[in-house]
Design an enzyme around this catalytic site. Structure first.
Site, PDB file in Angstrom:
ATOM      1  N   GLN A 155       0.829  -1.201   0.000  1.00  8.13           N
ATOM      2  CA  GLN A 155       0.000   0.000   0.000  1.00  8.13           C
ATOM      3  C   GLN A 155       0.870   1.260   0.000  1.00  8.13           C
ATOM      4  O   GLN A 155       0.337   2.368  -0.148  1.00  8.13           O
ATOM      5  CB  GLN A 155      -0.925   0.022   1.222  1.00  8.13           C
ATOM      6  CG  GLN A 155      -1.933  -1.101   1.218  1.00  8.13           C
ATOM      7  CD  GLN A 155      -2.782  -1.183   2.480  1.00  8.13           C
ATOM      8  OE1 GLN A 155      -2.898  -2.218   3.111  1.00  8.13           O
ATOM      9  NE2 GLN A 155      -3.410  -0.075   2.839  1.00  8.13           N
ATOM     10  N   ARG A 193      -8.569  -0.722   8.444  1.00  6.94           N
ATOM     11  CA  ARG A 193      -9.423   0.433   8.225  1.00  6.94           C
ATOM     12  C   ARG A 193      -9.566   1.227   9.509  1.00  6.94           C
ATOM     13  O   ARG A 193     -10.666   1.611   9.896  1.00  6.94           O
ATOM     14  CB  ARG A 193     -10.800  -0.067   7.766  1.00  6.94           C
ATOM     15  CG  ARG A 193     -11.190   0.389   6.386  1.00  6.94           C
ATOM     16  CD  ARG A 193     -12.389  -0.370   5.892  1.00  6.94           C
ATOM     17  NE  ARG A 193     -13.075   0.408   4.886  1.00  6.94           N
ATOM     18  CZ  ARG A 193     -13.736  -0.100   3.859  1.00  6.94           C
ATOM     19  NH1 ARG A 193     -13.786  -1.403   3.690  1.00  6.94           N
ATOM     20  NH2 ARG A 193     -14.350   0.703   3.008  1.00  6.94           N
ATOM     21  N   CYS A 194      -8.430   1.466  10.184  1.00  3.55           N
ATOM     22  CA  CYS A 194      -8.485   1.967  11.554  1.00  3.55           C
ATOM     23  C   CYS A 194      -8.108   3.425  11.683  1.00  3.55           C
ATOM     24  O   CYS A 194      -8.230   3.973  12.760  1.00  3.55           O
ATOM     25  CB  CYS A 194      -7.558   1.165  12.441  1.00  3.55           C
ATOM     26  SG  CYS A 194      -5.829   1.500  12.090  1.00  3.55           S
ATOM     27  N   GLU A 237     -12.654   4.849   5.746  1.00  4.17           N
ATOM     28  CA  GLU A 237     -12.630   4.172   7.039  1.00  4.17           C
ATOM     29  C   GLU A 237     -13.770   4.532   7.958  1.00  4.17           C
ATOM     30  O   GLU A 237     -14.046   3.803   8.919  1.00  4.17           O
ATOM     31  CB  GLU A 237     -11.293   4.434   7.716  1.00  4.17           C
ATOM     32  CG  GLU A 237     -10.181   3.749   6.943  1.00  4.17           C
ATOM     33  CD  GLU A 237      -8.814   4.083   7.454  1.00  4.17           C
ATOM     34  OE1 GLU A 237      -7.938   3.207   7.420  1.00  4.17           O
ATOM     35  OE2 GLU A 237      -8.628   5.220   7.896  1.00  4.17           O
TER      36      GLU A 237
END
Lengths: 292, 782, 159
Positions: free
Chosen positions: B219, B366-367, B735
């Protein structure tokens, strides 16, 4: 995840398959649906040196009614029951319910009924349904085919009456009479899971509304799917009432001896055994036009 | 410098995605799709023990397996100075292959290189490792006692990794002590795992020029390149990182994993390309997990429900190495957002982190860098407070919201929230869900003993890391970049430092360019992930892409517009000052009939530029002045089956405010996906270790992902409060649904069970837990 | 062992080990990388292909040797030249994909589903796809995609 190496034999007839199994004994496994076997091989938990593929044996692929018995051949797929033209008939409602919750809708297109019975996972679905239906399995051994009642067929977790070198040929379900219905109640954490708890019920009624025959079995309640004889005994000959159902459910909760695992604790699973038998009985009775 | 993009040329248009054609035809390029001549396969040997000394590793049998070319161990790597890898947090290092001992079950112990996948697997099975088990530390509270020291390699001989705090400790303690009402609750956000459907993997080879060609599921490809240069000593110009199509990321593909380093070493040592693709089991047991925060939440309030103070003390389980990929000044991520949407006059948050015999990680799924934990803490806390005060949960929130007039709002924990209208979002949600009618229905059902619950979450989160003053990863500041080049025929290409894993950048970035330059988004190509061509960026995670790279794209496009204006003036035969950009064209001021399009200018830039610089391109590196603060109101309606503990999510409404929306289709898809992950976390996902350190959820039969049957139907809506500091007013949204939804689900279940006196149940809320809570409550009544 | 498998109408003759899974055979021996491998336990469905015209099969749960003499349809075989299959068009139109990794499996499971049931309800579709996992979309738009395709496939084709 790569399986260990093995030799592959494609059998073209029942005799050929049997001969190969006899020849290789414990080193060989039958490859029918393979939906339980292949994952075990990928983790190298199963390491057969020989796989005997029986999918090409046309004689194994059938579901037919024969003299009051529904005969399901060794390679008949779960989906063939799920989509059978007769599956909407209420006498088959137990098999209807089961065929919709075994594994997942893709795995069901390849997995087999006979294979599930032979795999005998403690939380499997077909085994409980077979018990409630008083089914039997035809096994071919050295001295020819023999019919084994399901109660004797299921020996222990992942162990059945099929011995080394033998092959299961057919599952037989007695055709229920007109005034019959069943139900399968399964709690699973998500689609594709084995049962957290499940109850299979098959009932028939007398003309006067009393219960003529009862089959009650649980999955995920012990080393194998288990018959709740006490519940069956309580039900037979009685008029269905809320109290009767409660008593049968209590017998089921008592009979259930589950393992604690990621799916649930022992008290929870025992509770479910009772709850699901009650719901199964209500649904089967409902299908027979009896509401309590 | 911000504009509210109400125009409909490209931004705001629900256009179909440009990247889809290759995926729907099975022509995506994922890393496992790559093959190279002479390519070898790598398999890793992993430890069955959570904590053990390695007495001996015997590779003789493995080397005899036909097809096996080489086996390397930690000793080999250590000798080459590659035994340890700095973690992205920067203050710890991680063994590549175990050296001396193993610290978690499934830790990497040896790497086998072979001609085929099969030979590599067979070889890995035959490597013999002698272990001497050591006592296991399976939870952070035991770790805290320091009875068993896990990391003797570290300077500080303790399992305590760090203490972090923010806010006013004394003022908060005083305010809490003097508050007439108070709640305190221990909330555990369980360990879970992002589990993208494509596992991690790479192909590494050294080409004829001696360059490392590294195709990898990353990523953050540029950060990988720099990190690899620092770790291996290979000059950075000789490293080419290519991140191809990624089958999901969710933070799982941010860290550099031991397998990557082993593959590179193998390629170098053997002189052939090496492919390593992890199995799902390896993915779940050894790659970056998420959460595992035990949070003690204390909220003080007045009798009429005005909050006075917030204190959160967290015990964090980091696993065996501190590989939580946080920005370096934020060991606990952006946990300081824990005051949420509420105007707390004082607050104090602290986190103590500990090593345990578990896989390393913590920042993933997704934090937004621990914002999920913070949001859960405050949204559950507010509900517990509402319950304590006997107040309606919506009313309590409303009473304490940061008001619209207060923006930009400086929170008690040091954040300046950019914009929001929380009451408006809440009002819309309550109206749409029919809150009043639901409350009436609930009252009726309660009278009959039926368990129905309504759960609300009114979250504010913080994304867009981040301003260089505060944010860096391994020292690299967290700006992002865009390079745009317009071709003679008016088509173009934009390259950025971000890397989509399904977020739709090939479409949304083209939309921004098209909007700014009046061009056709269909003919603006987007390229990401190739470090030889893309400008330097920090990658895509923590919902940062739109806030940073999206801004960079707009700013680069505006630089192009400025250059284009000069050429336009030449074409229009007027002075520069007489040309304005209007209705997506250059126009002579006051003479609407005299226009040229950007397309005209593009052609002229190459054919008729006069004294202007030829070509039409610009680059912009964007250092965001602030984070962005998306918010939302989520409402969940659930029905609980007493007998089985089953929770049915009857309805779920998500009203999100992410500022300007680039593509409504893409945003809606992100919300659906994020809510599904939040649902999974609330009800079924957990990576559990038993007391002996055995990982119990090692594959998809026990790490549960919801299917189309379990997943509820999602209702979505929006309010739009643009970010005042972002060039197009956009905030980012990927997110938010995962940040805001777990509390909504839990609040709903607890609400359903509250007549029984149940106050809290930790996630995942399994049927068993619900049933037992009901049983215990009924026992208490007796 | 030698196997002959017809994939998307083309005959592939290859030499494989019996333990080669059909998924890897398709990806590596036939060079058709559209079929994906996402898990170890046949839980995710990224590997689904269609066997002999109408049976959806998880190709990670079948050996290539079993496919000898059979027909396989993979995602690469759905389009008709440049014309997308209605399912592919549906997924594109309805934003039924994000990262694309589960998409081939979803397409093939849907293909088999519509063969058995050309007019599925939303519940039928959700049930029929429950053997395929998606991490990105939350399934809602996938359902819409299949509904669109089903509708299109039921319409008589206009010349």
């Amino acid at each position: 995840m790569i399986p260990a190496a093995f030799d592959y034999i494609r059998a073209h007839s029942a005799d050929e398959a049997f001969a190969q199994l006899q020849k290789h004994g414990a080193d060989a496994r039958v490859l029918a649906g393979g939906q339980s076997l292949i994952p075990a091989m990928r983790f190298r938990l199963a390491r057969p040196s020989v796989l005997v593929d029986v999918n090409g044996i046309g004689d194994f692929d059938y579901i037919r009614e024969n003299n009051g018995t529904l005969c399901i051949g060794a390679t008949a797929r779960d989906v063939a029951v799920e989509r059978a033209s007769w599956i909407g008939d209420r006498r088959w409602s137990l098999l209807h319910d089961v065929s919709r919750v075994v594994a997942d809708p893709v795995v069901r297109q390849t997995g087999t009924v006979v294979g599930s019975l032979c795999h005998n996972d403690p939380a499997g679905d077909w085994t409980a349904a077979a018990l409630a239906s008083r089914a039997s399995v035809v096994v071919r051994g050295k001295s020819g085919p023999r019919t084994v009642a399901i109660d004797e067929f299921l020996v222990d977790s992942f162990t059945t009456a099929v011995s080394e070198g033998e092959i299961a040929l057919e599952a037989r379900f007695p055709v229920p009479d007109d005034r019959s219905a069943g139900s399968y109640q399964k709690i699973e954490r998500k689609v594709g899971d084995f049962a957290t708890a499940a109850a299979a019920v098959q009932l028939s009624l007398n003309a006067d509304g009393t219960i003529r025959t009862a089959g009650v079995a649980l999955s995920a309640a012990g080393p194998c799917a288990v018959r709740v004889e006490e519940a069956e005994r309580l039900l037979v000959g009685q008029k269905p009432t809320a109290d009767l159902i409660r008593a049968a459910a209590a017998a089921a909760a008592k009979k259930s001896e589950p393992q604690a695992d990621l799916r649930g604790s022992v008290p929870y699973k025992k509770n479910l055994a009772g709850v699901l038998v009650a719901r199964g009985l209500r649904q089967a009775l409902g299908r027979l036009g009896v509401t309590l | 410098m911000s504009t509210q993009a109400t125009d409909r040329h490209a931004v705001g248009v629900a256009m179909k995605r440009k990247e889809d054609p290759r995926f729907i035809q099975g022509k995506g390029h994922y890393v496992d799709d790559l093959t190279f001549p002479g390519m070898l396969y790598m398999a890793l040997v992993r430890s069955p023990y959570p904590h053990a000394e390695i007495k001996n590793i015997d590779i003789a049998d493995a080397m005899k397996v036909p097809g096996v070319k080489a086996v390397i161990t930690g000793k080999d790597l250590d000798a080459a100075g590659l035994g340890w890898l700095p973690t992205f947090h920067g203050f710890d290092k991680q063994m590549v292959l175990a050296i001396g001992k193993v610290l978690y079950q499934y830790q990497e112990v040896a790497a086998v290189f072979a001609e085929s996948r099969e030979a590599a697997a067979d070889g890995a099975e035959t490597v013999q490792v002698d272990y001497a088990p050591l006592p296991v530390v399976a939870d952070p509270f035991t770790s805290k006692t320091d009875k068993v020291l896990l990391r003797p390699d570290r300077e500080q001989k303790t399992n305590h990794i760090f203490h972090w705090e923010v806010g006013d400790k004394d003022a908060t303690a005083r305010a809490l002590a003097s508050s007439p009402r108070r709640i305190k609750e221990r909330l555990w956000f369980q360990r879970c795992h992002p589990a993208p459907l494509e596992p991690c993997g790479c192909v590494a080879y050294f080409d004829t020029m001696g360059r490392l060609q590294f195709h990898v599921t990353s990523q953050a490809p540029h950060v990988y390149r720099t990190a690899l240069a620092l770790v291996t000593g290979i000059p950075e110009d000789k490293i080419h990182v290519i991140s191809p199509d990624l089958g999901g990321g969710f933070g799982n593909k941010v860290p550099v994993y031991p397998g990557y380093v082993c593959a590179i070493v193998g390629a170098l040592k053997i002189g052939r390309p090496v492919k390593w693709i992890e199995t799902r089991t390896e993915n779940l047991t050894s790659t970056g997990f998420a959460r595992d925060y035990h949070m003690d939440v204390e909220i003080g309030a007045t009798e009429d429900g005005r909050v006075t103070a917030l204190h959160v003390a967290t015990t964090a389980d980091h696993g065996a190495f501190d590989a939580a990929a946080d920005p370096s000044k934020y060991p606990a991520g952006i946990f300081g957002i824990v005051t949420g949407s509420y105007a707390f006059p004082v607050a104090h948050a602290e986190v103590d982190a500990y090593f345990t015999n578990k896989a390393p990680g913590g920042i993933a799924y997704r934090c937004s860098f621990r914002v999920t934990e913070a949001s859960y803490a405050i949204e559950r806390g507010m509900d517990i407070l509402a319950d304590e005060l006997g107040m309606d949960a919506a009313e309590l929130r409303s009473k304490n919201f940061v008001k619209k007039e207060q923006f930009p709002y400086p929170s008690a924990l040091g954040f300046t929230y950019d914009s929001g209208d929380y009451q408006k979002t809440l009002n819309l949600a309550l109206e749409k869900i029919g809150y009043k009618q639901l409350l009436e229905e609930q009252a009726e059902k309660r009278a009959r003993g039926e368990l129905m619950g309504i759960g609300i979450s009114t979250f504010t989160e913080v994304v867009g890391a981040g301003p260089s003053k505060h944010f860096d990863i391994l020292g690299i500041k967290m700006f992002d970049s865009a390079e745009i080049r317009i071709h003679p025929t008016g088509a173009g290409i934009v390259r950025t430092g971000t890397k989509s894993q399904g977020q739709g950048h090939e479409t949304t970035w083209a939309q921004i360019v098209a909007e700014e330059l009046g061009l056709d988004p269909q003919t603006i190509m987007v390229e990401e992930g190739d470090t030889d061509t893309a400008p330097y960026g920090l990658g895509t995670y923590a919902s940062r892409s739109t806030p940073t790279a999206g801004a960079a794209i707009a700013m680069a496009a505006r630089r192009i517009r400025e250059k284009a204006r000069k050429i336009a003036a030449h074409l229009l035969e007027v002075g520069e000052a007489d040309v304005e950009w209007k209705d997506y064209k250059f126009q002579v001021k006051g003479v609407p009939s005299k226009t040229v399009t950007m397309k005209d200018v593009a052609f002229a830039a190459y054919t008729n530029m006069a004294q202007n610089e030829p070509g039409l391109e610009a680059t912009f590196y964007y250092d965001p002045p602030n984070m962005t603060y998306p918010n939302g109101t989520y409402v969940a309606v659930v029905d609980v089956d007493r007998e089985t503990g089953e929770v049915k999510v009857r309805r779920f409404l998500a009203v999100d405010d992410c500022g300007t929306i680039i593509n409504p289709l893409v945003v809606e898809g992100q919300i659906h996906g994020g809510l599904t992950e939040g649902f999974a976390i609330a009800f079924m996902q957990e990576i559990q270790y038993d007391a002996e350190g055995n990982n119990l959820n090692t594959n998809f039969t026990d790490y549960l992902l919801p299917t189309s049957l379990e997943t509820p139907h999602w209702e979505t809506d929006k309010t739009v409060t643009p970010s005042p500091h972002h060039p197009i007013g956009a905030k980012g949204v990927g997110e938010s649904p995962n940040v805001g939804s777990p509390a909504a689900f839990v609040n709903a279940v607890i609400d359903a069970l509250s007549p029984l006196g149940v106050r809290h149940i930790d996630m995942p809320i399994t049927r068993d837990k619900v049933w037992r809570a009901i049983q215990e409550a009924e026992q208490r009544k007796k | 062992m030698k196997v002959t498998v017809t994939v998307n109408g083309t005959v592939y003759e290859r030499d494989v080990q019996p333990r080669t899974l059909l998924a890897y055979f398709l990806r590596e021996d036939c060079g058709l990388t559209g079929t994906h491998v996402g898990c170890d336990t046949s839980s995710c469905g990224c590997c689904v292909v269609v066997l002999d015209g109408n049976r959806a099969v998880k190709s990670c749960n079948m050996f290539a040797v079993q496919a000898d003499g059979h027909q396989i349809l993979t995602v690469e075989g759905l389009a008709n030249g440049a014309t997308l299959h209605p399912l592919q068009q549906g997924f594109w139109d309805q934003h039924g994909l994000q990262c694309g990794f589960c998409t081939p499996g979803m397409l093939l499971t849907s293909y088999a589903l519509l063969k058995d049931n050309p007019n599925p309800s939303e519940a039928d579709i959700r049930e029929g796809l429950s053997g395929n996992l998606c991490r990105c979309t939350g399934y809602q738009n996938i359902v819409k995609a299949v509904q669109q395709a089903a509708g299109q496939m039921r319409e008589p084709v206009s010349a």
